[in-house]
Design an enzyme around this catalytic site. Structure first.
Site, PDB file in Angstrom:
ATOM      1  N   GLY A 275       0.809  -1.211   0.000  1.00 32.28           N
ATOM      2  CA  GLY A 275       0.000   0.000   0.000  1.00 32.28           C
ATOM      3  C   GLY A 275       0.839   1.256   0.000  1.00 32.28           C
ATOM      4  N   SER A 276       0.116   2.378  -0.015  1.00 34.82           N
ATOM      5  CA  SER A 276       0.827   3.651  -0.140  1.00 34.82           C
ATOM      6  C   SER A 276       1.309   4.172   1.207  1.00 34.82           C
ATOM      7  CB  SER A 276      -0.095   4.681  -0.783  1.00 34.82           C
ATOM      8  OG  SER A 276      -1.201   4.900   0.072  1.00 34.82           O
ATOM      9  N   CYS A 277       0.947   3.504   2.305  1.00 32.99           N
ATOM     10  CA  CYS A 277       1.297   4.063   3.620  1.00 32.99           C
ATOM     11  C   CYS A 277       2.344   3.267   4.390  1.00 32.99           C
ATOM     12  CB  CYS A 277       0.039   4.195   4.469  1.00 32.99           C
ATOM     13  SG  CYS A 277      -1.080   5.420   3.810  1.00 32.99           S
ATOM     14  N   PHE A 278       2.063   2.004   4.711  1.00 34.16           N
ATOM     15  CA  PHE A 278       2.967   1.278   5.618  1.00 34.16           C
ATOM     16  C   PHE A 278       4.424   1.263   5.136  1.00 34.16           C
ATOM     17  CE2 PHE A 278      -0.282  -1.666   7.991  1.00 34.16           C
ATOM     18  CZ  PHE A 278      -0.956  -0.538   8.415  1.00 34.16           C
ATOM     19  N   ASP A 281       5.822   4.892   5.141  1.00 34.78           N
ATOM     20  CA  ASP A 281       5.917   5.525   6.464  1.00 34.78           C
ATOM     21  C   ASP A 281       7.030   4.903   7.298  1.00 34.78           C
ATOM     22  OD1 ASP A 281       3.853   7.072   5.638  1.00 34.78           O
ATOM     23  OD2 ASP A 281       2.349   6.261   7.005  1.00 34.78           O
TER      24      ASP A 281
END
Ligand code: UDX
Length: 452
Positions: A275-278, A281
């Site tokens: 995904g674009s976050c984990f 980040d």
């Protein structure tokens, strides 16, 4: 309240539509005219459950969209920065955040009324109170106090973003002065039923990173337990972790009934996170920490374990079918999780790249992510795409489950046996029941379990 939102990506548009639905007057800003036109005609440029229905309710009434940032800032009390922070060379790129801060600063120079600027984009700790504050002060020629500044992170899951926005578990507002907080918190007070936490901007930024780093850590932790269980043999990590879930500190006992909080879903063996976050980040936090001179050993392991999941799946495959070269492998699920067509950092995409390298013919299926996957894999040959799962199963020497779509978990075992060349299933999401699959003559391996 009159609110402007800069950036109409997944965070900006969801925020704009939801705040308008709550009754605020919202002006969304995007520099791309075609996106503005699309939103103004009630068509959401991104796929997100319920978003378009709500957009149609508010557009032209409580919500307007424009390319004119000056008009938007001059006619509102609060501006929310929700532009992207792309990941490049191991860290986030603040180019867009800085550009918007500059543009707002130029407008604040002449604006007479008090105005609060909010950073909602995910930015590393210290960005709001150093980089953004500095640009706003220098460009506007005003000091904090003459304008307001807050950091208000988002906690929106893709596929559930509207629901998450409308029913928040917490509202974090990082601020350096009371006036900014008092004005900005009016957006939420009386409109949302959630605790409002007042803190400083860098703590707010850190809360966002820590929340995602914790969830990613739970996934890698589970996968480490899965690897040890597989190496031992005859231990199913799924069963192990379900045993752990029953700890009363993880499953609350309410009137004799065990309530399972959502967080334990992340304590499960799987093909790993995407995904674009984990991934972004955790890597950004690692980079930030290292630049401060501290080596974040645990976070580095979280990424390392996740990166090793693709090879673990390939090893399980080889164990069942031998050489990959020349084999037909069916991949069911391409998006990084169910409920979205997003394939960014999807583990399915990584696996396909590696299998093609090993000489496999890939037949892949996803109910909605095929077009995005095609773009991501456009330079590779030997891949056939299907938006009906049956096509992807025909003549497969093995099938790997990579996304937990319901339509995949509902496939009948008879179909696997009839359509495939060999009914081998490597379940990267643990969506099939191991015993049932084996009983139905499926050669089943669920990640986290291996018979020795
Ligand atoms: C995440 C956070 O959950 C959200 O609060 C934040 O603000 C944005 O980042 P999102 O990336 O949409 O949201 O996905 P999430 O549902 O948390 O899943 C992230 C990854 O973890 C996916 O690869 C998913 O498949 C994986 N995952 C998720 C699991 O492996 N198991 C789960 O139970 C849930």
């Amino acid at each position: 309240m009159n609110i402007s939102i800069i950036g109409t990506g997944y965070v900006g548009l969801v925020t704009g539509v939801c705040l308008a639905k709550k009754g605020h007057n919202v002006i969304c800003v995007d520099k791309i005219q075609s996106i503005v036109n699309s939103i103004n005609s009630g068509i959401a440029p991104i796929f997100e459950k319920h978003l378009e229905d709500l957009l149609l309710e508010v557009i032209g009434d409580k919500l307007k969209t424009t390319t004119d940032i000056r008009y938007a800032v001059e006619n509102t009390e609060v501006s929310i920065i929700a532009v992207g922070t792309p990941f490049s060379e191991g860290k986030i790129d603040l180019e867009y955040v800085k550009k918007v801060a500059y543009d707002i600063g130029m407008i604040l120079k002449e604006k007479k009324d008090y105005h609060v600027v909010c950073v909602k984009s995910t930015v590393i700790p210290t960005t709001t109170d150093t980089v953004v504050l500095n640009i706003l002060e220098v460009v506007s020629g005003k000091k904090l106090g003459e304008f307001g500044l807050v950091m208000n992170p988002e906690f929106l899951r893709e596929g559930n973003a509207v629901e998450d926005f409308m029913n928040p578990d917490r509202i974090i507002i990082g601020t350096m002065d009371d006036k900014s907080f008092d004005v900005f918190s009016r957006i939420y007070k009386e409109y949302f039923d959630a605790p409002i936490v007042k803190t400083n901007p860098r703590t707010a930024e850190m809360i966002k990173y820590t929340s995602n780093a914790l969830l990613a850590t739970l996934i890698s932790f589970s996968n480490e337990i899965a690897a040890i269980s597989e190496e031992t043999g005859d231990i199913d990590a799924l069963e192990v972790l379900e045993g752990v879930h029953m700890d009363k500190r993880l499953s609350v006992n309410l009137g004799g009934k065990q309530m399972k909080p959502d967080i334990i879903k992340y304590l499960k063996p799987s093909r790993g996170f995407g995904g674009s976050c984990f991934p972004k980040d955790v890597k950004s936090l690692i980079n930030f920490s290292e630049r401060l001179g501290y080596t974040p050993r645990m976070l580095k392991s979280v990424i390392e374990v996740n990166n090793s999941q693709t090879e673990r799946l390939i090893n399980l495959l080889k164990e069942k079918i031998g050489e990959i070269n020349g084999k037909t492998i069916s991949i069911l699920g391409l998006s990084f999780k169910s409920g979205t067509d997003d394939v960014r950092e999807s583990m399915a995409i990584n696996l396909i790249k590696r299998l093609v390298e090993e000489g496999a013919l890939i037949k892949c299926y996803d109910p909605i992510a095929v077009e995005n996957a095609k773009r991501e894999l456009k330079n590779l040959s030997n891949i056939q795409y299907f938006d009906i799962y049956k096509g992807a199963l025909v003549n497969a020497d093995a099938t790997v489950i990579m996304t937990d779509w319901d339509v995949i978990s509902n496939i009948d075992y008879d179909e696997f046996r009839k359509l495939t060349n060999d009914p081998v299933i490597i379940d990267g999401c643990r969506i099939f029941d191991k015993k049932e699959a084996q009983y139905n003559d499926i050669k089943y391996i669920g990640i986290g379990y291996r018979k020795k």
